[in-house]
Design an enzyme around this catalytic site. Structure first.
Site, PDB file in Angstrom:
ATOM      1  N   ASP A 190       0.859  -1.194   0.000  1.00 41.24           N
ATOM      2  CA  ASP A 190       0.000   0.000   0.000  1.00 41.24           C
ATOM      3  C   ASP A 190       0.891   1.238   0.000  1.00 41.24           C
ATOM      4  O   ASP A 190       0.801   2.087   0.873  1.00 41.24           O
ATOM      5  CB  ASP A 190      -0.925  -0.004   1.213  1.00 41.24           C
ATOM      6  N   LEU A 191       1.738   1.327  -1.010  1.00 42.68           N
ATOM      7  CA  LEU A 191       2.760   2.366  -1.051  1.00 42.68           C
ATOM      8  C   LEU A 191       2.176   3.662  -1.608  1.00 42.68           C
ATOM      9  O   LEU A 191       2.707   4.276  -2.521  1.00 42.68           O
ATOM     10  CB  LEU A 191       3.942   1.890  -1.905  1.00 42.68           C
TER      11      LEU A 191
END
Length: 289
Positions: A190-191
């Site tokens: 979940d960058l």
């Protein structure tokens, strides 16, 4: 965020020297977070999230030993879960910095500096994917995970959608067919913009650290590239790729990035459905019903 008195007392112990009125509170899909000067307390919002806390702590300890070149939160204490007034919690070191304001990327110099540091971040994660310590502790992406994901969406989310929503979802799920099974890189999962923190040095952003490693695994770096594109825009993503970020994803990454990015809302909705997080479920399914 209104705190019960028992929660105030607990935070007073976990965040010594911090007054509740001086704390910053945030709420994510799975945790409520209280941010103090040097420590952060993550309270699990659901039973499933509480059950994942020990594993989350183990993953963070593994990441801290990899020498990634940027800060990650380190576990200090875990406990709670005895009752509704004391949910399960994890105390972490605070990573300094703040998320980058969206308008900041309108400055070409800032965008170039950010792209270069994203490229370095991805290179570090790719290198860490070959570290024996990471491969021993971090989970590996499961073969057939996208097929299982598609089956879950059809079984659990399709009944909640209107007809046009199911047609849209089928099109997005079909794009996942044929994605390769890769475990070559450490993948954050979940960058997006909120999880990458920056400080300002000489007028330009400098990468300070990365937080929220709940979904970290050894997998396909196209997943992180898709999140960067979603959070920072296609232009910045293109610059990151030009600078060599995502080299571990291979030359055929563009199609995989697009396919994975197209399922972000469904990913959110399916996880929320399973965790009983109604608000996040409604947000994820907003375009499908």
């Amino acid at each position: 965020m209104e705190l019960p008195e028992t929660r105030r007392a607990l935070l007073g112990r976990l965040l010594p020297g911090s007054e509740p009125g001086g704390l910053v509170f945030r709420q994510g899909q799975f945790h409520q977070v209280a941010i103090g000067a040097e420590r952060v307390v993550c309270f699990a919002r659901t039973r499933a999230a509480a059950e994942r806390l020990p594993d989350r702590a183990a993953r963070l300890r593994a990441l801290a030993g990899l020498g990634l070149g940027f800060r990650t939160p380190e576990p200090l204490e875990e406990g709670g879960g005895a009752g509704p007034d004391e949910p399960a919690y994890l105390v972490l070191t605070r990573v300094p910095g703040a998320a980058l304001a969206e308008e900041a990327l309108e400055d070409p110099g800032v965008a170039e500096a950010v792209a270069a540091q994203y490229a370095g971040l991805l290179s570090a994660l790719a290198a860490a994917g070959g570290d024996d310590r990471a491969r021993a502790v971090l989970p590996h992406a499961l073969e057939g995970e996208w097929r299982e994901f598609a089956d879950g969406v059809r079984a659990e989310l399709f009944p909640l959608m209107h007809d046009a929503g199911r047609v849209r979802a089928e099109r997005e799920l079909a794009a996942l067919d044929g994605l390769p099974h890769l475990t070559s890189a450490v993948v954050h999962g979940d960058l997006g913009g909120e999880n990458v923190l920056w400080e300002t040095v000489d007028g330009l952003p400098r990468l300070s650290g990365v937080v929220d490693w709940d979904e970290v695994a050894l997998g396909d770096q196209a997943e992180d590239l898709a999140a960067i594109g979603a959070g920072c825009g296609e232009e910045l993503l293109g610059r990151v790729l030009t600078l060599g970020g995502g080299g571990a994803a291979g030359g055929d990454a563009a199609g995989r990035i697009a396919a994975i990015r197209g399922t972000f809302a469904l990913q959110q909705a399916l996880q929320a459905r399973r965790d009983g997080a109604e608000g996040e479920l409604a947000d994820g399914l907003a375009g499908y019903r």
